[in-house]
Design an enzyme around this catalytic site. Structure first.
Site, mmCIF file in Angstrom:
data_model
loop_
_atom_site.group_PDB
_atom_site.id
_atom_site.type_symbol
_atom_site.label_atom_id
_atom_site.label_comp_id
_atom_site.label_asym_id
_atom_site.label_seq_id
_atom_site.Cartn_x
_atom_site.Cartn_y
_atom_site.Cartn_z
ATOM 1 N N HIS A 94 1.086 -1.092 -0.096
ATOM 2 C CA HIS A 94 0.016 -0.159 -0.153
ATOM 3 C C HIS A 94 1.013 1.091 -0.009
ATOM 4 O O HIS A 94 2.001 1.387 0.559
ATOM 5 C CB HIS A 94 -0.938 -0.010 1.256
ATOM 6 C CG HIS A 94 -1.944 1.026 1.270
ATOM 7 N ND1 HIS A 94 -2.281 1.672 2.258
ATOM 8 C CD2 HIS A 94 -2.928 1.569 0.311
ATOM 9 C CE1 HIS A 94 -3.070 2.687 2.242
ATOM 10 N NE2 HIS A 94 -3.566 2.626 0.852
ATOM 11 N N HIS A 105 1.628 10.989 -2.846
ATOM 12 C CA HIS A 105 0.618 10.724 -1.647
ATOM 13 C C HIS A 105 -0.632 11.673 -1.584
ATOM 14 O O HIS A 105 -0.517 12.587 -0.665
ATOM 15 C CB HIS A 105 0.830 10.307 -0.458
ATOM 16 C CG HIS A 105 -0.133 9.718 0.393
ATOM 17 N ND1 HIS A 105 -0.304 9.788 1.700
ATOM 18 C CD2 HIS A 105 -1.061 8.828 0.294
ATOM 19 C CE1 HIS A 105 -1.100 9.265 2.342
ATOM 20 N NE2 HIS A 105 -1.740 8.595 1.443
#
Length: 606
Positions: free
Chosen positions: A136, A181
């Site tokens: 992830h 991100h």
């Protein structure tokens, strides 16, 4: 005035002397531990009371004690290798082992490992029949709010056997694409570097397929650019699939050395309001959490780091994949056609909420992403529908995502795997017990990144009955684990790493992670002032679901006044354990194997 004297120690692997004040002077036992009693007893039994063990006797030992896992040729190879390493075999004419040679063999992690290193599961079933090693935010180097993005963590994950990596795609200006991100202070990396890193490392450890999940925040124009970059980078490695009309997905064996793309088309273009990248000079120290603290590792470096980042961001996207996708339709016309063609596994949620999301459509391949809260709701409220998705949905992939910030990610093992979810996404940048469980799970099946689901997770019984990990049932197996001794710390650590004034005081914690009825933790006594502790303690674990049980092992150095020091850990799939006396290698907090540190343990199933 209090004087000081030098106290000599002469234990095995002499670490030299320790200086201490006279008032604290302690005398250390002189220990030269040889083979423990278990080793001597097995040697005497199969050597027939003689001083040497022949290859034929070693082969018989392996057949009787370990389930016939070795041939005579293998026994001869082991004897020759031990003699070569210990005695330079060219100088000797004998071809047999003394008890010390036999002990050397048993304590060698490469010659006598606790689990095998070969793929042995059936790899010809559809892809959805396997648990898959899933990362992830694979591009992050550290915490999820302010660390750098890089291609290096991707390469590291792939070389550890991870088979699913995630890239978050965001515009950079009007004509470029970067990986970062969301709307955080993470520093972006070029998409091209990430793709090249995947190409170079995808099959270095495992030849089985790699899935790239794309979290896409791009315009159709930039999607077209990404499609061209992916096609040019991977070429024939790419797997193309008509996911709109397929009742079965190919097997891992059929997909060897193939790259699969999984994403969803965006409902609308999400404008990337990049936060000004800041370097405040305070990078914080690496997270080195207390291994006795919370089970998971919190990936936020420090609280001050979190506060600084949070105050600098108007909006922190906690789960970009969930955002804007509640009513999304996979036929979204905004998607560039060349980009859509790349998608082997469509992702997203159909309209109609959780119940519709859990409905199996045998004519489509899709990846359903759930948060941990939704997973718990799905299992509790729609148990049969949810479990049929994981059992019967051979064209389905189910992915369990974590919350972005601090969380008890150990629940993904307890709930996710027990419920049959294929892709349980872990952040590989941190470390802690939850990640150790993940690493242990995928040491199974030769570490290839694919673990075949047990049969009970693939079948529905009468009246729609499915496996319930909380159901009271009788133990299927009893595992006996004996912790014999340990060695190697004096080679991997300096002499004052654990204690300034004496050799270390080691003890072992071990237990089971798995079904609720199976979970347990126990520990040995503390062995004081020795680099080669001998415990000789046996523990028994009754297992109701041995197929999904993991053996947790941790070594700590006891400290009466402060927190105990970390001395190594490992996590092993119980279903893969080899019986008999085994050398168990230990790993550091991040899962990197120590060069010398290991335990001698005995495993027995009754």
């Amino acid at each position: 005035m209090i004087g000081c004297e030098r106290v000599e120690t002469q234990s095995q692997g002499d670490m030299g002397s320790y200086r201490m004040c006279l008032i604290f002077t302690r005398k250390f036992r002189v220990t030269e531990p040889g083979p423990v009693d278990d080793v001597r007893n097995v040697f005497e039994k199969y050597a027939g009371g003689e001083a040497h063990m022949s290859p034929e006797q070693l082969q018989k030992l392996m057949a009787e004690e370990r389930g016939g896992e070795s041939s005579l040729e293998e026994a001869e190879r082991i004897v020759d290798e031990v003699l070569r390493r210990k005695h330079h075999i060219a100088k000797f004419t004998r071809r047999n082992l003394t008890v010390e040679d036999f002990n050397y063999f048993l304590f060698s992690t490469d010659l006598n490992p606790p689990i095998g290193d070969q793929v042995h599961h059936n790899m010809d079933a559809p892809l959805s029949h396997y648990f898959i090693y899933t990362g992830h935010n694979s591009y992050l180097t550290g915490n999820q709010l302010s660390s750098n993005c890089s291609d290096l963590p991707i390469a590291d994950a792939l070389r550890r056997g991870v088979r699913v990596v995630e890239l978050d795609l965001w515009p950079r200006g009007n004509d470029d694409v970067c990986v970062k991100h969301g709307r955080t202070l993470t520093k972006a990396v070029k998409l091209g570097k990430c793709l090249e890193s995947i190409k170079a490392n995808a099959f270095a450890t495992s030849k089985y397929p790699v899935i790239i999940t794309l979290e896409d925040h791009l315009t159709p124009k930039l999607q077209s650019k990404v499609a061209k970059m992916i096609t040019q980078t991977f070429g024939d490695m790419l797997y193309y699939h008509d996911s709109e009309s397929c009742k079965e997905f190919p097997s891992p064996e059929e997909l060897k050395e193939k790259i699969l793309i999984s994403t969803k088309p965006p409902k609308e273009y999400l404008e990337a309001n990049d936060v000004k990248e800041k370097d405040n000079g305070d990078k914080g120290k690496d997270s080195d959490e207390d291994v006795w603290g919370k089970e998971p590792a919190d990936l936020i470096s420090t609280q001050s780091d979190l506060d600084k980042v949070s105050n600098s961001i108007n909006y922190v996207n906690h789960d970009d994949e969930e955002r804007g996708s509640r009513d999304f339709d996979v036929s979204c016309p905004l998607q560039a056609p060349e980009y859509k063609r790349l998608i082997a596994i469509h992702a997203g949620k159909p309209k109609g909420g959780l119940r519709m999301a859990l409905k199996v459509d045998p004519n489509k391949i899709r990846r359903l992403s759930l948060s941990e809260q939704l997973l718990e709701r799905a299992v509790a409220t729609y148990g049969a529908d949810y479990l049929k998705l994981t059992y019967l949905g051979t064209s389905q992939c189910e992915q369990i995502h974590a919350k972005e910030l601090s969380e008890d990610i150990s629940q993904r093992h307890k709930i996710g795997w027990m419920s049959g979810a294929q892709l349980i996404a872990f952040n590989m940048q941190g470390y802690g017990r939850a990640l150790w469980l993940m690493q242990g799970m995928f040491r199974a099946n030769g570490g290839c990144g694919y673990v075949k689901k047990p049969d009970f997770l693939m079948n529905v019984g009468p009246n729609g009955k499915v496996f319930d990990p909380n159901e009271n049932s009788s133990p299927k197996k009893t595992l006996k684990v004996k912790v014999c001794m340990g060695d190697g710390w004096h080679l991997d650590f300096n002499k004052t790493h654990f204690d300034l004034y004496s050799p270390p005081d080691f003890f072992v914690r071990l237990g089971i992670a798995g079904a609720p009825a199976d979970e347990a933790m126990k520990k040995t006594e503390v062995k004081y002032d020795t680099w080669t502790p001998i415990w000789n303690e046996e523990f028994t674990f009754k297992l109701t679901v041995p197929e999904l049980a993991l053996l947790r092992v941790e070594v700590h150095e006891y400290d009466a006044n402060e927190k105990d020091d970390f001395g190594g850990q490992t996590c092993l799939p119980v279903s893969e354990l080899r019986q008999g006396i085994r050398a168990v290698p230990l790993f550091n907090r991040k899962g990197v194997k120590y060069s010398f540190t290991r335990l001698l343990m005995r495993f027995e199933f009754v």
